[in-house]
Scaffold this active site. Structure first.
Site, short mmCIF file in Angstrom:
data_model
loop_
_atom_site.label_atom_id
_atom_site.label_comp_id
_atom_site.label_asym_id
_atom_site.label_seq_id
_atom_site.Cartn_x
_atom_site.Cartn_y
_atom_site.Cartn_z
CD GLU A 45 65.56 50.43 54.64
OE1 GLU A 45 64.51 49.77 54.59
OE2 GLU A 45 66.44 50.36 53.78
CE LYS A 74 72.65 35.22 47.38
NZ LYS A 74 73.12 35.50 48.78
CB VAL A 109 72.09 45.13 46.89
CG1 VAL A 109 72.19 43.84 46.08
CG2 VAL A 109 73.13 45.12 48.00
N GLY A 110 70.12 46.83 44.94
CA GLY A 110 69.19 46.88 43.82
C GLY A 110 69.74 47.67 42.65
CD GLU A 130 60.03 44.80 48.95
OE1 GLU A 130 60.51 45.87 49.42
OE2 GLU A 130 59.92 43.76 49.60
N GLY A 186 65.71 43.41 48.67
CA GLY A 186 66.85 43.76 49.49
C GLY A 186 67.07 45.26 49.51
CB SER A 187 69.98 47.24 50.57
OG SER A 187 71.01 46.91 49.65
CB THR A 188 67.87 51.36 47.81
OG1 THR A 188 66.53 51.29 48.32
CG2 THR A 188 67.90 52.28 46.60
CB CYS A 248 61.51 46.65 53.17
SG CYS A 248 60.16 45.53 52.73
#
Length: 493
Positions: free
Chosen positions: A386, A179, A236-237, A254, A232-234, A288
């Site tokens: 960030e 995706k 969303v992680g 990551e 991606g972003s923390t 990142c």
């Protein structure tokens, strides 16, 4: 021509072909405003269909049953096809991401290298045998493909991060559903088509485009997906990790970063200045592992900052298709506004603005000027959060211990850089830095053989290198008894 002139229309790439979409997502270049692509707006049903085909391809298809040499040959042909199409793929990245063309070409050269390296790993996949367990015992360890892998790819390096994941999983014998970002799906689809031409069997690699909800959510929650790899972003992680708990699948994350770039007084200052600019303005700071926090030895700080600012003034914004462009556009209106809000926050909280601090001059593009804040303190928002844009924060340090404290004073732990000609300094500091990568006298650097990943809120798991290959495998222990077994419950009759 300097650009890909026509608007590209894409369907999903499922079962080795295109799955017709019900609706389309329009993508306008963030650098020019021009409509450059339309992507299929995927549904949960689209994602489920791709997962089902990947499941069938793994359980009953030829790919996992091929020898390592056979898989390597296909992946190697794929790398060659990517190289043949490098310029076209690079220009698609420029259109969709808004990055300068020379950076996009560099990304695609790395895609070729990563794919070739992954092909080599397919040939070397092996287990272990233990022959010293006793005269009647033997043990061996199988390394097997983990199964169906779902991958969620970000928008800042769409082709490069695809290549840090997909060829490695395929080389291990997995099947993959990707995706990509709804902003930058073009190269993922193009790479999948080239994979089909190289000989990937149907169902082995699918790409379903669309939004995180429902496409990404379906992939993460599906019990038919064995492993999820996300970049991606923390924020969303964390959501992906929570959603994966329903099926207890393995996850590699990551995530974000707030990397420190430490310059000691004994560094080669010309190298350190160039590296500091590259570390923050490369890919317009949408990276990142960008070196967003510049820590400078106070003994050289005033002169170093003056020279740094002077060099930064020469960087060129504008036509990202031009070979001399240095800094590209922000990915979207929303992200542009977010980065600009940090410029305002830095000024309001008292940092000294040395350069930039405004949007760029291009009326049609989402450009932010290269920005440098000096005299930043640990409590300022721009030091802690960030930004993901071309914004550098400078803070001075007195000694090695303070440099380490400042570098580690973050929730993140993706990468650190340090500049010194004293090997003792580099050797002493490296183990103290709480980050997955440490670059010495360089930054945002590496090779396909070197793994990449983070500590703390920057996630866990590794990409690239042997470790990145091993992520897509399972370990199976086999223990055998040879000859007649001594009874544990001897006969009493």
């Amino acid at each position: 021509m300097n650009q890909v002139s026509t608007t590209r229309d894409y369907a999903h790439h499922v079962s080795g072909g295109d799955r017709a979409p019900a609706a389309m997502i329009e993508r306008h270049s963030p650098a020019t405003g021009r409509l450059v692509a339309r992507f299929a707006e995927g549904t949960a049903a689209d994602a489920a269909a791709a997962i089902a085909e990947a499941r069938e391809a793994f359980d009953n298809g030829p790919w996992p049953q091929m020898t390592g040499m056979e898989r390597a040959a296909v992946v190697r042909r794929w790398a060659d096809l990517i190289e043949e199409n490098l310029e076209r793929l690079a220009r698609i990245e420029v259109d969709e991401v808004g990055k300068p063309i020379r950076q996009a070409r560099g990304d695609l050269r790395n895609v070729v290298s990563l794919t070739h390296f992954a092909a080599g790993l397919a040939m070397q996949m092996h287990g272990e045998t233990y022959t010293n367990l006793g005269p009647q015992k033997a043990g061996w360890i199988h390394r097997e493909p983990v199964g169906v892998v779902g991958m969620i790819i970000p928008w800042n390096f769409p082709a490069l991060i695809f290549a840090q994941k997909v060829p490695f999983a395929l080389a291990a014998g997995c099947t993959v559903v990707v995706k990509p970002s709804e902003f930058t799906s073009g190269t993922a689809l193009e790479l999948a088509r080239l994979g089909k031409l190289a000989g990937l069997p149907d169902g082995t690699l699918s790409v379903v485009t669309g939004y995180g909800d429902p496409v990404g959510e379906t992939i993460v929650k599906s019990p038919e997906v064995d492993f999820v790899s996300f970049t991606g972003s923390t924020a969303v992680g964390r959501r992906i990790l929570a959603n994966s708990a329903e099926t207890l699948k393995r996850v590699s994350l990551e995530l974000g970063g707030k990397s420190a770039n430490i310059v000691f007084a004994d560094a080669d200052l010309d190298d350190a200045i160039d590296g500091s600019l590259y570390g923050i303005f490369y890919n317009q700071g949408e990276c990142c592992c960008s070196a967003t926090r510049l820590l400078v030895d106070e003994k050289i700080a005033d002169d170093f900052v003056e020279r740094l600012v002077a060099r930064a003034r020469t960087l060129k914004l504008g036509d990202v298709h031009a070979d001399d462009a240095d800094v590209g556009a922000m990915i979207s209106d929303k992200h542009f506004d977010k980065v600009c809000s940090y410029l305002a926050r830095g000024k309001a909280e008292g940092a000294t603005l040395r350069l930039g601090g405004e949007a760029g001059a291009q009326a049609d593009g989402l450009f932010v000027q290269p920005t440098i804040f000096d005299n930043v303190t640990r409590d300022m928002t721009i030091f802690r959060e960030e930004i993901f844009g071309p914004v550098l924060s400078i803070i001075r340090f007195k000694d090695q211990d303070e440099a380490v404290r400042l570098a580690n004073d973050t929730a993140y732990g993706l990468a650190s850089s340090l500049w010194t000609k004293n090997f003792d300094t580099a050797h002493q500091i490296t183990p103290k830095l709480r980050s997955g990568s440490v670059w010495i006298n360089t930054t945002i650097d590496g090779a396909p053989q070197m793994p990449f990943g983070g500590y703390k809120a920057s996630g866990f798991g590794r990409e690239m290198g042997q470790a990145g290959f091993d992520e897509f495998t399972n370990i199976k222990t086999v223990f055998a008894h040879l000859g007649k077994r001594e009874p544990y419950y001897p006969s009493k009759g």
